[in-house]
Each structure stands twice: as C-alpha cells, then as structure tokens.
Design a protein around this motif. Sequence first.
Motif, mmCIF file in Angstrom:
data_model
loop_
_atom_site.group_PDB
_atom_site.id
_atom_site.type_symbol
_atom_site.label_atom_id
_atom_site.label_comp_id
_atom_site.label_asym_id
_atom_site.label_seq_id
_atom_site.Cartn_x
_atom_site.Cartn_y
_atom_site.Cartn_z
ATOM 1 N N GLN A 75 0.728 -1.035 0.029
ATOM 2 C CA GLN A 75 -0.025 -0.152 0.049
ATOM 3 C C GLN A 75 0.878 1.314 0.072
ATOM 4 O O GLN A 75 0.668 2.251 -0.684
ATOM 5 N N GLN A 76 2.070 1.027 0.742
ATOM 6 C CA GLN A 76 2.733 2.442 0.709
ATOM 7 C C GLN A 76 3.657 2.559 -0.896
ATOM 8 O O GLN A 76 3.623 3.658 -1.230
ATOM 9 N N THR A 78 2.155 1.711 -3.719
ATOM 10 C CA THR A 78 1.082 2.478 -4.570
ATOM 11 C C THR A 78 0.892 3.890 -4.267
ATOM 12 O O THR A 78 0.271 4.671 -5.169
ATOM 13 N N SER A 79 0.976 4.252 -2.883
ATOM 14 C CA SER A 79 0.653 5.541 -2.431
ATOM 15 C C SER A 79 1.883 6.569 -3.201
ATOM 16 O O SER A 79 1.635 7.713 -3.190
ATOM 17 N N LYS A 82 1.408 5.849 -8.112
ATOM 18 C CA LYS A 82 -0.111 5.568 -8.448
ATOM 19 C C LYS A 82 0.058 4.484 -9.632
ATOM 20 O O LYS A 82 -1.023 3.789 -10.096
#
Length: 503
Positions: A75-76, A78-79, A82
Amino acid sequence: MACNVVDLCHKFNRLNAENLKNSGNELYKQKKYMEALELYSEAIRLLPSCAAYYGNRSATYMMLQKYSDALADAQQSTSIDKEFTKGYHREGKCLLALGKPLAAIQCFEKSLVIQPENKTFLSDKLLAEKVKKSEDEANRHHSAGDFRRALYCIKQCLKEAPNAANYKLFKAECLAYTSQYEEALEISNSVLAFDKRNADAIFVRALCLYYDDNIDKAQQHFKHVLKMNPDHEKARETFKKSKCLIQKKEEGNTAFKAGEFQHAHRLYSEALSIDPLNKLTNAKLYNNRATVNTKLGNLDATVEDCNSAIALDEKYVKAFARRAAAYTSLEKYEEALRDYEAVLKLDPTPQNKQAVSTAKLELKKSQRKDYYKILGVDKHVSDDQLKKAYRKRAMIHHPDRHSNDTPEKQKEEERVFKDVGEAYSVLSDPKKRARYDTGADLEEGGLGSGFGDMDANNIFQMFFGGGAPGGADFGFGGGFDDCGGRTHFQQRPHQRGGFHFQF
C-alpha cells in the motif's frame, strides 16, 4: 556550496540504496528472505521515496507469510507511485491471503486498468472472485444453520488462503457446531499463539466448552470475549442461551425433587427448546424427562426420550439403562437385553454384568408359557382370585363344551384347557409358583413338561368333584352357567381316562 553537499549526499544514498536493493535481490533469489529483508529495510531508510524498495520488501514479507506487513508495504508503494502495477498486484495477493477477497478483487482491477492484457493479473482476479463466491456460500449456509455445508465451502476458501485467520476461525466455529471440538480447539489455539487477544478465537474456545457440556467454564470465556469486544454478537447470544439453559434445567430438577412431575416435565421441555445444537446438555435433559415420564407412568414416552438422548450421545450409559428398565416394564425383553449389554460394554462393572444376566433370565422367562396371562390374572393374585380365575377359564375351554365345534376348534380348545390346568397346577402350589416367578426352574433346566406333570382333566375333577390331593376343599359347591344359575355336572368316564362332564 551547501546545495552541492546535499546533492552529493542524496546521490550517495541513492547509490548505496540501489546497491543494497541489488544485494537484497540476490539473497531473495537464494531464498534467504530474512537477510534480504534487512537489506531492503536499509535501502528504504536511505531512500524512503522509492516505491520499488517497498515493493521488494513486500514480496519478501509475503514469502515469510507475514501478510499484514507485506500489505502495508504494498500500500505504501502504490501511494508513492499511482502507476506501480506490481504494488497493486501484491496488495491484492496479500488481501486474498488475509481472507479479504472483495478488497483483493478491487486491487487486481486497478492493476488491470494499467495493464489490461496481463494474464497473471487477470488469473488472480478470477481466483479472488472464486474465493469470494465460496465465502458467500459459506456465510449463507452458516446463517441457515447448515454448518456441514458451510464447513465445506470455507475449506474451499482455505485452499487458496490457508493462513487467513478469519477463515480458519470460521472453520473452527463450524467444527464446534458439528461436535468436532478437538480440531476446533487446535485451530483456535494456533491463532491465539500469534494473537492472544483475538476475540473470535476465544469465542471458539467458549463454544467448544459450551457444547461439550462444560457450561460454567464456557460462561467465563464468553464474559472474557465480551469484555474485550462488547459488540461481539455471537458471544452475547450464546452466553444468553447458556444462562437460560442452566436456569431451566435447575428449575426442572427442583420441581422433580419436590414431586411436581408435570411441572418438571414442562420445564425440561422448555429447556430442550432453547438450543437444539447443544447435544450433550440436551441429552441429559431428555434423560431427565424420561425419568419424569416413568414417574408419570408413561413408559412409551420414556423410551422415546431415551431414544432422543442416545441419538445425541451414543455413549450415554444412564439413558441406555433407563430405556432398558422401561423395556423390561413393557415386557420387551429382547430390547431390554440389548440395552443392558450396551451398558455393560460402555461401563463393564460387576453390577452391570449382573443386570445382563438378569435380563437374559427375564428373556427366557418371557419365552415360556405365561401362566398368569393364561389365567387372566396379575402376578400378585391371591389364592381365592386364582381359584376363581381357574374355574372361569376351565369352564370356558373344557372340551365337552366344544363337542359340536369343528375339529380344528376342538383341538385348539383342548390345548387351551390343558394350558389352563397346567397354569393352575403351578400357581396354586407355593413352591412351584416361587420357582416359576424367580426363573429357578429355567436355571435348573426345567419348565414346560417339567411343570405340566398333572393331567388337566384330573385337576378339573379335583376342582369340581372334590378329592383334591391332601383332602383340600376348593369350596365352590356346584358348577356355574352363563346365566348365573347353578349347573349340576353329570360325571361319566372320559374316553382318555378321568371324567367327562356334561353341561
């Protein structure tokens, strides 16, 4: 000058971070995941803005089956970026491994938006959809109370997500509902080994205790779950059921001890309706109600309740023994013997061995002629009642009364007349009657021909014509006809010896 120093430091960190990443990749290929993890972590410390480093560490955590840590890194990544498709893909795989297929599908869809032709992304999305379908089916069957089908469906989920704690605990709960307590406890303990405050795992423990008839300890666990999570609906509902069950059972016991059998029957029936899934406790309730039915004289209902108790607990000795006693009272001696043998097998004590021997004797006694039934009297008949019964039966079945009947009818009446005489000869003799009642004659190898050693006509002659052995006087005077008047018997020699009587 200061800017140049900062730039140099940044380039140095980037270079070192890249070297660390490359070294980490080599260790990863060699399956040295812990060493690789350290290098990726150091690379992230040097350059925390690089999505790829988080992605690599996420992949390493996945290989170590640390899916929560892997998910956080994915998740980090893709943050930060993007468009980092691998990050979305890893995020989806982690979510699926954690038993969250719907969220996994959404992540796979994001990766497919960027790379719509990627077959791996598409395949994993289809897999997540399959798991989601099995999860939905499991929940549907669980809600309907069909825990065996729910168990089958959740096992399909676990094939693709074997480490998902929520799936494992769902399985454990279904196992508890289907009386597979040992495996259910094993699963809950394995989850608690990594997460001691997992309320669902403690709930499964409580459920196993509750359904294994350890209600007091189960209630302690339910309280602990609700203290940790006051909104745990399943724990609250089952805790409430357990309290109601105990209360009704104790009220029934109190009513029974007070001799209020109808009231006790109603209370036990109410208790049985509280939780049909609690097999062992309900087995005891059925056995208690069977005891009440015996007190109420309803032996057929006793047998039915014992049947229900044994269906719930096939090793319930008390239910087998109670049903055996009921079968004996109902004169179903074969069924009684089978139950006493089951009791002995489950509990091989001298007392139960003796019960089997007694049941075998009762069965043998039941297979001989029942002299009491032949005379139409009970086992507590007095001497006077016995005489009256014999007089009545002998008059009805005397062969001379049936001289105009068909040969078949005459033969049958002659047989009955002989049995009536035999029955009277045994039951009118205190010693023979005692041996007959206790079955001593069977143990000695006698019965039937051994008891029937008096001619039925001779007994009839002595009874109606005087001259009984030992000078006994039966005291009936003349005969008896159907209209209540006197009948005088005319004696004439019987064709087979003894006398005929003309009516």
